[in-house]
Design an enzyme around this catalytic site. Sequence first.
Site, PDB file in Angstrom:
ATOM      1  N   GLU A 268      73.005 -26.226 -49.656  1.00 37.39           N
ATOM      2  CA  GLU A 268      72.773 -24.890 -49.079  1.00 37.39           C
ATOM      3  C   GLU A 268      72.133 -25.034 -47.713  1.00 37.39           C
ATOM      4  O   GLU A 268      71.223 -25.850 -47.523  1.00 37.39           O
ATOM      5  CB  GLU A 268      71.867 -24.064 -49.998  1.00 37.39           C
ATOM      6  CG  GLU A 268      71.482 -22.690 -49.428  1.00 37.39           C
ATOM      7  CD  GLU A 268      70.594 -21.902 -50.388  1.00 37.39           C
ATOM      8  OE1 GLU A 268      70.708 -22.117 -51.616  1.00 37.39           O
ATOM      9  OE2 GLU A 268      69.779 -21.091 -49.909  1.00 37.39           O
ATOM     10  N   GLU A 273      66.372 -16.585 -43.120  1.00 38.02           N
ATOM     11  CA  GLU A 273      65.807 -15.804 -44.209  1.00 38.02           C
ATOM     12  C   GLU A 273      64.528 -15.172 -43.687  1.00 38.02           C
ATOM     13  O   GLU A 273      63.712 -15.840 -43.053  1.00 38.02           O
ATOM     14  CB  GLU A 273      65.477 -16.674 -45.424  1.00 38.02           C
ATOM     15  CG  GLU A 273      66.663 -17.139 -46.221  1.00 38.02           C
ATOM     16  CD  GLU A 273      66.222 -17.911 -47.459  1.00 38.02           C
ATOM     17  OE1 GLU A 273      66.293 -17.352 -48.567  1.00 38.02           O
ATOM     18  OE2 GLU A 273      65.801 -19.068 -47.295  1.00 38.02           O
TER      19      GLU A 273
END
Length: 389
Positions: A268, A273
Site C-alpha cells: 500500500e 491521508e
Amino acid sequence: MSLTISPHTSIFDRLYTNYNITLMKTKNILILLLAIVTFSSCSKTKTPDTVPNTKPTDLVINAEISSDGSGNVNFTATAKNAVRYSYTFGISYGETAINSPDGQATIRYSSTGNYTVHVIAYSANDNFIFGDKAIAVDIPFTIPTLGYTTPLTYPGKTLIWADEFSGTSLNTAFWTQETGNAWANNEQQNYQASNTEVKDGYLVITAKKEAVNGRQYSSSRIKTQDKKFFKYGRVDVRALVPKGQGIWPALWMLGNNKSAVSWPTCGEIDLMELIGGSVSPKSDSKTYATIHWNDVTHQQSQGSYTLPTGKFADQFHVFSMEWNATTIILYLDDIEYKRFNTSPTGMDAFRKDFFFTFNVAVGGDWPGNPDTTTVFPQRMVVDYVRVFQ
C-alpha cells in the site's frame, strides 16, 4: 385615668397602689397591642394574583428559507399566553439557546443539510411548551480556484494516463464504485455511489451525516483496480481536502494483485491521508504519507507534512510521488518531505503494479468519531490525477 398617692399613706397602701398602677399599665399595653393586631388584620386586603397560572398553548413555528443560496432562514413562532421564546437551530449538540421576546429569529446556516429547530414558548410565570421544526437548507457548494498546480509535461517523461474529470459522470472505464458499510478500522460510514459527483471539471466525494444501512454517515470510495494500474513513474493528484474531527480523506494505491494475495502482502502507498481535527495529534493542517507491506509480518513506514499556515481545506494542493524500483519519494506542492527506501528483498511488493483508491472515511480507530464541532457535509474535490513515465 390617673392615681394620686398621699405622702401620709401607709407603706402597705403604697405597695397596693403601686401594684394597681403596674397592673393598669400592663392592661393598657395589652389592649393597645390587641388593637394594633385587630386593625392590621382588618385593614389588610387580599391582593389578587397579577400573574395568572397559565400555560402557553397552540405553538406554531414557521420558517422562511432564503432562495438565494445564502443559508439565511427567518423563523416566526407564536403561541397563546406566551410572552417570550427561545431557539436552538440544530447546528450542534448542546448549542446555546437564543432568546426571542417576540418569537422571531434569524440564522445563517453555513452548509447544506437537514436541521431540526427547537423552540420553547414561555408564559409570564415561566410555564412552557416546546416544539420542533424540520427544515432542509441547500447552499450551493463553490469550489475555490486558488491553490498549487503542476504542469502537463516533464522533461524526459510522458503522460501515460490521466483523468481530468471533464465529463458529467464518473468514467467507468477507469473507475469502480465500492459500496456498502465500511469493513475495516471501525469506520462509521456507508459507501454509496450517489456521494460521487463529476461536475465542472472536478471529482467531488461528499461525506454526509445521514442514516444509511445502519450507519449514521454516508460517503464514497472509488478505485481503478484491474482497469488502470501502474508500476513506477511520477504521480500528481491535485485535490482540495476536507476537514473536521472524525474526517479521514485519503488518496492512495494498492497492489493490483490484492485479490490474490490480500493486504498487506499486496503493498500500500498512501499519497495523502489527513486525520481531521484541531486537537493534537489530529490536525486539518497535516498530511501523512505511509507505505505498508508484508515482510513476515505487517510492516509500515510513515512521513508527514504540516502547512506553515492555513488548512488543507483552504485551497488546492498537489500530492505527488516519484517511484522507481528502489525508492518512493513523496512531495507536497513539489516540496519533498518523505523518502522511502524500498530496495530490501522483503519489499518486493513495491516492484509490482498498483491501482488508485480515492475515498473519504468518517470515524475509525485513527481519527476517532465526529463530535459536535464536525460540520457536514464535507467534500474532497479532485481536479486531476496524472501518471508520467
